[in-house]
Design an enzyme around this catalytic site. Structure first.
Site, PDB file in Angstrom:
ATOM      1  N   SER A 121       0.825  -1.214   0.000  1.00 24.67           N
ATOM      2  CA  SER A 121       0.000   0.000   0.000  1.00 24.67           C
ATOM      3  C   SER A 121       0.858   1.262   0.000  1.00 24.67           C
ATOM      4  CB  SER A 121      -0.842  -0.024   1.275  1.00 24.67           C
ATOM      5  OG  SER A 121      -1.432   1.224   1.505  1.00 24.67           O
ATOM      6  N   TYR A 145      -1.758   0.226  10.237  1.00 21.49           N
ATOM      7  CA  TYR A 145      -1.987  -0.470   8.961  1.00 21.49           C
ATOM      8  C   TYR A 145      -0.750  -0.372   8.063  1.00 21.49           C
ATOM      9  CZ  TYR A 145      -3.643  -1.217   4.211  1.00 21.49           C
ATOM     10  OH  TYR A 145      -3.767  -1.643   2.912  1.00 21.49           O
ATOM     11  N   LYS A 149       2.036  -3.330   6.644  1.00 20.17           N
ATOM     12  CA  LYS A 149       2.374  -3.585   5.234  1.00 20.17           C
ATOM     13  C   LYS A 149       3.889  -3.480   5.027  1.00 20.17           C
ATOM     14  CE  LYS A 149      -1.664  -4.424   3.460  1.00 20.17           C
ATOM     15  NZ  LYS A 149      -1.996  -5.616   2.673  1.00 20.17           N
TER      16      LYS A 149
END
Ligand code: UDP
Length: 333
Positions: A121, A145, A149
């Site tokens: 991402s 988040y 990643k």
């Protein structure tokens, strides 16, 4: 090729499943259906893909699937992906995203499967210092988040050195749109993404759009994002799969159009497409939103031969509209 699509019942995963099936690859989907939809797999593959309900973190199950289905390569879409939730409940993100990927990679190492394409991402970068963002930009994620990643990208480098597992991480910018027939698309609960929220408001399913922040240092004060068609993302996955056949190592590519649109521009464009006004109100900034996120995808163009074919914002929103207006309540299961 025989491909295991982990998380293939989700939004991006199901679009990749369709491309893989259209390209005559043999596809097995592993998904725990916590956020994905069995119907998405059936529709995307037109019944061709096998769906196994289970967890990416179930190492025994994954190893068994890899061996029994003679899998050549894994695509890993499965993740919890809400930035706000990741700040409230980091445990869920470190477990679902990072711990499960350890199990998945261990299963691959045990079964001798040596290729993986990973859904990363733009969130790995955090607040950009340079726009468009190149891959070697500083990685300083501002959310749990994004940290998960980035941690997985590091993990992939380690599994390459130790076990020879080759990987390509694809750093998506803002995935949007739907495949042309409008029979598969975006269906999240809760929905947090701008384009589906705008279109659901147009359908009368939501009261109005809240514009999160109007005092950003951008031309109209609202955040600017790089919206990329989900079918273009899917093409990049097939290109990555091909590259992994010949290439060694663990690499990463940005996937975006290189053009930014503000929240107000998206809203205006959607109003043109649905041909009616869409109710919107100015609201507070959403914590953790950078002002501008736009990708440089030159590396993907050069090394994967990837060029977005459906780059126009009008087209992206129109394709999403075809899906949302055909299935206002999303998938039935
Ligand atoms: N956004 C908004 N209202 C909404 C949802 C999103 O103003 O109800 C804004 C959000 O602040 C961001 C942009 O739209 O600037 C895109 O947000 P989205 O959640 O779709 O993707 P993100 O960029 O966070 O991955």
């Amino acid at each position: 090729m025989r491909v295991l699509a982990v998380g293939g019942a989700g939004y991006v995963g199901s679009h990749v499943v369709r491309k893989l099936c259209d390209g005559h690859h043999h596809v097995v989907v592993l998904d725990n259906l916590s956020t994905g939809h069995a119907q998405a797999v059936r529709a995307a593959s037109r019944g061709a893909a096998e769906l196994i309900q289970g967890d990416a973190g179930d190492q025994t199950l994954v190893e068994d699937i890899l061996r029994s289905r003679k899998i050549d390569a894994v695509m890993h879409f499965a993740a919890a992906s809400l930035v706000g939730e990741s700040m409230q409940n980091p445990s869920k993100y470190w477990r679902n995203n990072v711990s499960c990927t350890v199990e998945l990679l261990d299963a691959m190492a045990r079964a001798g499967v040596d290729r993986i394409v990973f859904s990363s991402s733009a969130a790995v970068y955090g607040e950009p210092r340079q726009t468009p963002i190149p891959e070697d930009h500083l990685k300083s994620p501002t959310s749990t988040y994004g940290m998960t990643k980035l941690a997985i990208e590091h993990m992939l480098a380690g599994y390459h050195s130790a076990h020879g597992i080759k990987s390509i991480s694809l750093r998506y910018f803002n995935a949007a749109g739907a495949d042309a027939p409008g029979d598969i698309g975006e269906d999240h609960d809760p929905e947090t993404h701008l384009i589906p929220i705008v279109l659901k408001t147009a359908l009368g399913l939501r009261h109005r759009l809240s514009i999160f922040g109007t005092d950003y240092p951008t031309p109209d004060g609202t955040c600017v994002r790089d919206y990329v068609h989900v079918c273009d993302l899917a093409d990049a996955h097939l290109a990555a799969l091909e590259r992994l056949a010949g290439q060694d190592g663990a690499s990463a590519y940005n996937l975006g159009n290189g053009a930014g649109f503000s929240v107000r521009e998206v809203l205006r464009c959607a109003e043109k497409i649905v041909d009616r006004p869409i109710a919107a109100a100015e609201d507070q900034r959403r914590p953790g939103d950078p002002a501008v996120l736009v990708a440089s995808s030159k590396l993907a163009q050069r090394e994967l031969g990837w060029k977005p074919a459906q780059a126009s914002l009008e087209h992206i929103i129109a394709s999403a509209w075809a899906w949302h207006s055909a299935a206002p309540d999303g998938y039935s299961e």
